[in-house]
Design a protein around this motif. Structure first.
Motif, PDB file in Angstrom:
ATOM      1  N   SER A  81       8.133  -3.813  43.479  1.00  0.00           N
ATOM      2  CA  SER A  81       8.272  -4.196  44.887  1.00  0.00           C
ATOM      3  C   SER A  81       7.607  -3.149  45.773  1.00  0.00           C
ATOM      4  O   SER A  81       7.098  -2.137  45.290  1.00  0.00           O
ATOM      5  CB  SER A  81       9.755  -4.321  45.261  1.00  0.00           C
ATOM      6  OG  SER A  81      10.344  -3.042  45.398  1.00  0.00           O
ATOM      7  N   SER A  82       7.643  -3.394  47.072  1.00  0.00           N
ATOM      8  CA  SER A  82       7.068  -2.453  48.042  1.00  0.00           C
ATOM      9  C   SER A  82       8.158  -1.662  48.766  1.00  0.00           C
ATOM     10  O   SER A  82       7.957  -1.204  49.885  1.00  0.00           O
ATOM     11  CB  SER A  82       6.225  -3.226  49.060  1.00  0.00           C
ATOM     12  OG  SER A  82       6.991  -4.250  49.654  1.00  0.00           O
ATOM     13  N   HIS A  83       9.314  -1.498  48.117  1.00  0.00           N
ATOM     14  CA  HIS A  83      10.413  -0.767  48.741  1.00  0.00           C
ATOM     15  C   HIS A  83      10.021   0.663  49.111  1.00  0.00           C
ATOM     16  O   HIS A  83      10.515   1.205  50.097  1.00  0.00           O
ATOM     17  CB  HIS A  83      11.625  -0.734  47.811  1.00  0.00           C
ATOM     18  CG  HIS A  83      12.491  -1.951  47.899  1.00  0.00           C
ATOM     19  ND1 HIS A  83      12.027  -3.216  47.604  1.00  0.00           N
ATOM     20  CD2 HIS A  83      13.789  -2.103  48.267  1.00  0.00           C
ATOM     21  CE1 HIS A  83      13.006  -4.084  47.771  1.00  0.00           C
ATOM     22  NE2 HIS A  83      14.082  -3.444  48.181  1.00  0.00           N
ATOM     23  N   ASP A  84       9.155   1.277  48.278  1.00  0.00           N
ATOM     24  CA  ASP A  84       8.801   2.661  48.587  1.00  0.00           C
ATOM     25  C   ASP A  84       8.035   2.759  49.893  1.00  0.00           C
ATOM     26  O   ASP A  84       8.154   3.749  50.616  1.00  0.00           O
ATOM     27  CB  ASP A  84       8.018   3.293  47.444  1.00  0.00           C
ATOM     28  CG  ASP A  84       6.874   2.426  46.949  1.00  0.00           C
ATOM     29  OD1 ASP A  84       6.770   1.265  47.378  1.00  0.00           O
ATOM     30  OD2 ASP A  84       6.086   2.914  46.125  1.00  0.00           O
ATOM     31  N   MET A  85       7.265   1.722  50.244  1.00  0.00           N
ATOM     32  CA  MET A  85       6.566   1.749  51.525  1.00  0.00           C
ATOM     33  C   MET A  85       7.542   1.567  52.681  1.00  0.00           C
ATOM     34  O   MET A  85       7.377   2.148  53.752  1.00  0.00           O
ATOM     35  CB  MET A  85       5.491   0.652  51.569  1.00  0.00           C
ATOM     36  CG  MET A  85       4.721   0.611  52.884  1.00  0.00           C
ATOM     37  SD  MET A  85       3.415  -0.634  52.938  1.00  0.00           S
ATOM     38  CE  MET A  85       2.157   0.169  51.942  1.00  0.00           C
ATOM     39  N   MET A  86       8.584   0.767  52.465  1.00  0.00           N
ATOM     40  CA  MET A  86       9.547   0.507  53.533  1.00  0.00           C
ATOM     41  C   MET A  86      10.510   1.672  53.736  1.00  0.00           C
ATOM     42  O   MET A  86      10.852   2.027  54.862  1.00  0.00           O
ATOM     43  CB  MET A  86      10.332  -0.772  53.217  1.00  0.00           C
ATOM     44  CG  MET A  86       9.496  -2.035  53.270  1.00  0.00           C
ATOM     45  SD  MET A  86      10.493  -3.530  53.072  1.00  0.00           S
ATOM     46  CE  MET A  86      10.955  -3.429  51.345  1.00  0.00           C
ATOM     47  N   PHE A  87      10.975   2.258  52.633  1.00  0.00           N
ATOM     48  CA  PHE A  87      11.998   3.298  52.713  1.00  0.00           C
ATOM     49  C   PHE A  87      11.411   4.709  52.687  1.00  0.00           C
ATOM     50  O   PHE A  87      11.959   5.616  53.301  1.00  0.00           O
ATOM     51  CB  PHE A  87      12.984   3.167  51.546  1.00  0.00           C
ATOM     52  CG  PHE A  87      13.939   2.017  51.667  1.00  0.00           C
ATOM     53  CD1 PHE A  87      15.173   2.181  52.278  1.00  0.00           C
ATOM     54  CD2 PHE A  87      13.624   0.768  51.177  1.00  0.00           C
ATOM     55  CE1 PHE A  87      16.068   1.130  52.386  1.00  0.00           C
ATOM     56  CE2 PHE A  87      14.506  -0.290  51.272  1.00  0.00           C
ATOM     57  CZ  PHE A  87      15.730  -0.109  51.882  1.00  0.00           C
ATOM     58  N   GLY A  88      10.334   4.889  51.920  1.00  0.00           N
ATOM     59  CA  GLY A  88       9.828   6.229  51.661  1.00  0.00           C
ATOM     60  C   GLY A  88      10.410   6.764  50.366  1.00  0.00           C
ATOM     61  O   GLY A  88      11.619   6.645  50.128  1.00  0.00           O
ATOM     62  N   LYS A  89       9.582   7.325  49.513  1.00  0.00           N
ATOM     63  CA  LYS A  89      10.041   7.759  48.202  1.00  0.00           C
ATOM     64  C   LYS A  89      10.963   8.973  48.247  1.00  0.00           C
ATOM     65  O   LYS A  89      11.530   9.359  47.237  1.00  0.00           O
ATOM     66  CB  LYS A  89       8.837   8.062  47.305  1.00  0.00           C
ATOM     67  CG  LYS A  89       8.127   6.812  46.809  1.00  0.00           C
ATOM     68  CD  LYS A  89       7.087   7.149  45.755  1.00  0.00           C
ATOM     69  CE  LYS A  89       6.455   5.882  45.192  1.00  0.00           C
ATOM     70  NZ  LYS A  89       5.452   6.179  44.142  1.00  0.00           N
ATOM     71  N   GLN A  90      11.108   9.588  49.430  1.00  0.00           N
ATOM     72  CA  GLN A  90      11.994  10.747  49.527  1.00  0.00           C
ATOM     73  C   GLN A  90      13.433  10.345  49.840  1.00  0.00           C
ATOM     74  O   GLN A  90      14.311  11.195  49.924  1.00  0.00           O
ATOM     75  CB  GLN A  90      11.494  11.706  50.621  1.00  0.00           C
ATOM     76  CG  GLN A  90      10.082  12.233  50.410  1.00  0.00           C
ATOM     77  CD  GLN A  90       9.015  11.258  50.896  1.00  0.00           C
ATOM     78  OE1 GLN A  90       9.301  10.293  51.602  1.00  0.00           O
ATOM     79  NE2 GLN A  90       7.770  11.509  50.499  1.00  0.00           N
ATOM     80  N   THR A  91      13.684   9.053  50.046  1.00  0.00           N
ATOM     81  CA  THR A  91      15.035   8.610  50.380  1.00  0.00           C
ATOM     82  C   THR A  91      15.871   8.443  49.119  1.00  0.00           C
ATOM     83  O   THR A  91      15.360   8.395  48.003  1.00  0.00           O
ATOM     84  CB  THR A  91      14.999   7.296  51.177  1.00  0.00           C
ATOM     85  OG1 THR A  91      14.174   6.350  50.497  1.00  0.00           O
ATOM     86  CG2 THR A  91      14.460   7.522  52.571  1.00  0.00           C
ATOM     87  N   LEU A  92      17.173   8.312  49.307  1.00  0.00           N
ATOM     88  CA  LEU A  92      18.155   8.399  48.229  1.00  0.00           C
ATOM     89  C   LEU A  92      17.871   7.463  47.063  1.00  0.00           C
ATOM     90  O   LEU A  92      17.959   7.864  45.898  1.00  0.00           O
ATOM     91  CB  LEU A  92      19.554   8.132  48.803  1.00  0.00           C
ATOM     92  CG  LEU A  92      20.715   8.211  47.816  1.00  0.00           C
ATOM     93  CD1 LEU A  92      20.875   9.632  47.299  1.00  0.00           C
ATOM     94  CD2 LEU A  92      22.006   7.746  48.493  1.00  0.00           C
ATOM     95  N   ILE A  93      17.521   6.201  47.336  1.00  0.00           N
ATOM     96  CA  ILE A  93      17.416   5.234  46.239  1.00  0.00           C
ATOM     97  C   ILE A  93      16.275   5.553  45.283  1.00  0.00           C
ATOM     98  O   ILE A  93      16.247   5.042  44.159  1.00  0.00           O
ATOM     99  CB  ILE A  93      17.249   3.795  46.768  1.00  0.00           C
ATOM    100  CG1 ILE A  93      15.984   3.667  47.616  1.00  0.00           C
ATOM    101  CG2 ILE A  93      18.479   3.339  47.517  1.00  0.00           C
ATOM    102  CD1 ILE A  93      15.674   2.227  47.997  1.00  0.00           C
ATOM    103  N   PHE A  94      15.328   6.407  45.693  1.00  0.00           N
ATOM    104  CA  PHE A  94      14.202   6.733  44.827  1.00  0.00           C
ATOM    105  C   PHE A  94      14.391   8.051  44.077  1.00  0.00           C
ATOM    106  O   PHE A  94      13.536   8.441  43.287  1.00  0.00           O
ATOM    107  CB  PHE A  94      12.905   6.793  45.642  1.00  0.00           C
ATOM    108  CG  PHE A  94      12.425   5.431  46.057  1.00  0.00           C
ATOM    109  CD1 PHE A  94      11.701   4.645  45.182  1.00  0.00           C
ATOM    110  CD2 PHE A  94      12.735   4.923  47.305  1.00  0.00           C
ATOM    111  CE1 PHE A  94      11.282   3.382  45.544  1.00  0.00           C
ATOM    112  CE2 PHE A  94      12.317   3.663  47.675  1.00  0.00           C
ATOM    113  CZ  PHE A  94      11.591   2.888  46.798  1.00  0.00           C
ATOM    114  N   LEU A  95      15.501   8.719  44.318  1.00  0.00           N
ATOM    115  CA  LEU A  95      15.733  10.006  43.671  1.00  0.00           C
ATOM    116  C   LEU A  95      16.508   9.824  42.381  1.00  0.00           C
ATOM    117  O   LEU A  95      17.278   8.878  42.220  1.00  0.00           O
ATOM    118  CB  LEU A  95      16.494  10.938  44.615  1.00  0.00           C
ATOM    119  CG  LEU A  95      15.816  11.209  45.968  1.00  0.00           C
ATOM    120  CD1 LEU A  95      16.697  12.115  46.811  1.00  0.00           C
ATOM    121  CD2 LEU A  95      14.427  11.816  45.776  1.00  0.00           C
ATOM    122  N   ASP A  96      16.317  10.757  41.451  1.00  0.00           N
ATOM    123  CA  ASP A  96      16.974  10.694  40.148  1.00  0.00           C
ATOM    124  C   ASP A  96      17.613  12.039  39.819  1.00  0.00           C
ATOM    125  O   ASP A  96      17.298  13.069  40.415  1.00  0.00           O
ATOM    126  CB  ASP A  96      15.957  10.332  39.053  1.00  0.00           C
ATOM    127  CG  ASP A  96      15.321   8.972  39.271  1.00  0.00           C
ATOM    128  OD1 ASP A  96      16.077   7.995  39.385  1.00  0.00           O
ATOM    129  OD2 ASP A  96      14.078   8.895  39.336  1.00  0.00           O
TER     130      ASP A  96
END
Length: 442
Positions: A81-96
């Motif tokens: 999906s394009s969620h990383d463009m909408m949220f930004g990869k530095q936001t919580l859902i993209f962190l591990d």
């Protein structure tokens, strides 16, 4: 690795020409899917995509959700999906891993039970402000009502009292940003993302709208930092960060995360409110119980049954009918070897509609949740494990409070029969006719 491990090559595989059948797991009526003949696990390998394990084996699911270090939900979102463009990869859902744990500790306090109670008056005020604008005795699309309620609550909860001029600019900027996300132009771009290996082509209009939102948010953050007493007695999310021990981000990062909270809760809240209205309109027995509680003024009874209605609606119509994780390294879940880069898909709706977990699963029966809370292993609307939605408790409380306030002033006209279907050709579950109902005076 042990020779006793099961490899993905040993599992049933869905042939490429039958990939379209996956859609049967994304719409109500999953029990009719021919894919069930493949068993609780099967593998798909769409051309140009990572190999995927689809599993509704509950031992697999539990181990997958409990594994915080070997799997990533952010990488699934980035790839499909394009969620990383909408949220930004530095936001919580993209962190591990540890980074995710740290950020979650920082952002969870405003969404815990003690904080939630402080938002109730605001939620009631939003309904009371919007309610006089709704038609009575004629059809209304409650999904659109849900969007109005969602943005009203979110702006108040996240930002609280903002100077009128800045608040108007913020509301306008957020509205235009959401509009760009829902535009045909951006939809076309997002459809290309999975085909381009997870690369989302640049879409400058969205970037400009996001920058507009961040500009206003940063202005508000700056204003609060310059006035140490500004947050006294304030209960909004932003005030719970600025100048506190949670305030560990620069202004741009904090603005980006606050924008992510708005986006993560806006559409999901509106769609859930729409489905609740549609379900009540189609089930007179449930509406009669709520009417009796509202007419008697028994708020405890009304709240208890509304909680059950919300849980049952989210069981039958989770906004997302599936979730997934991508393996960060070679690993194992429940005796199955998952190679690095493979994606594990959990069909949430199939689990929610399983007779193994819910008697008469296709029947809308709120009573099943009156005496016991939803089971966190089989009720997966918000996911599970370390990546369970941070705002889950907030969303449940919000739906109850908003509908309680509505039902104290209005009734929903009931029309027994099939509830309107979800939209076709859409990965999420959104009411096809925008939750068209009729409100009556109480």
């Amino acid at each position: 690795m042990s020779d006793t491990l099961v490899s993905l090559r040993q599992l049933p595989r869905l042939r490429t020409r039958h990939l379209g059948r996956i859609g049967g797991l994304l719409r109500p009526g999953t029990h009719r899917s021919p894919l069930l003949e493949l068993g609780k696990r099967f593998v798909i390998s769409p051309p140009g995509f990572p190999i995927m394990l689809v599993t509704h084996d509950m031992d697999d699911v539990r181990e997958l959700f409990a594994n915080h270090d070997d799997f990533s939900i952010g990488q699934v979102l980035s790839r499909l999906s394009s969620h990383d463009m909408m949220f930004g990869k530095q936001t919580l859902i993209f962190l591990d891993g540890d980074e995710h744990r740290r950020e979650r500790r920082l952002f969870s306090p405003p969404f815990q039970n003690k904080a939630l109670r402080s938002y109730e008056d605001l939620m009631v005020e939003v309904v009371q402000r919007e309610l006089p604008t709704w038609p009575v005795g004629e059809p209304i699309e409650f999904l659109k009502v849900g969007y109005d309620l969602a943005i009203g609550v979110l702006l108040g909860v996240v930002f609280g009292d903002v100077a009128p001029a800045r608040r108007d600019r913020l509301k306008q900027a957020v509205s235009e940003w959401f509009g760009e996300i829902e535009s045909r132009g951006f939809l076309a771009v997002t459809l290309l993302t999975p085909l381009f290996g997870g690369y989302t082509p640049p879409y400058p209009p969205l970037g400009r709208r996001q920058a507009d939102v961040d500009t206003v948010i940063i202005e508000e953050i700056t204003a609060r930092r310059s006035d140490p007493g500004y947050a006294d007695d304030r209960k909004d999310v932003l005030s719970r960060y600025v100048g506190t021990e949670l305030d560990q981000h620069d202004d741009a990062a904090l603005a980006r995360n606050l924008r992510g909270i708005l986006l993560g809760a806006y559409e999901t809240t509106a769609i859930t409110l729409g489905w609740i209205a549609a379900m009540l309109a189609g089930h007179p027995e449930a509406m009669a119980e709520l009417d009796a509680a509202a007419d008697s003024g028994d708020q405890a009874r009304l709240d208890a049954y509304l909680d059950a209605v919300v849980a049952e609606t989210m069981r039958l119509r989770p906004v997302s009918p599936f979730t997934g994780r991508r393996a960060l390294r070679d690993t194992v879940i429940n005796g199955v070897h998952i190679p690095k880069g493979a994606i594990v898909i959990v069909p949430i709706l199939l689990i929610h509609e399983s007779e193994q977990h819910y008697p008469d699963p296709m029947v809308f029966r709120p009573e099943r949740f009156l005496d016991e809370r939803p089971n966190g292993h089989t009720w997966l609307t918000f996911g599970a494990g370390p990546h369970r939605c941070l705002g889950a408790q907030f969303a449940l409380a919000e739906a109850r409070i908003l509908f309680r306030t509505v039902l104290e002033h209005r009734r929903i006209d009931t029309v027994p029969g099939p509830v309107e279907p979800p939209r076709r050709y859409h990965t999420g579950l959104s009411p096809a006719h925008n939750a068209r109902i009729t409100l009556l005076p109480r």
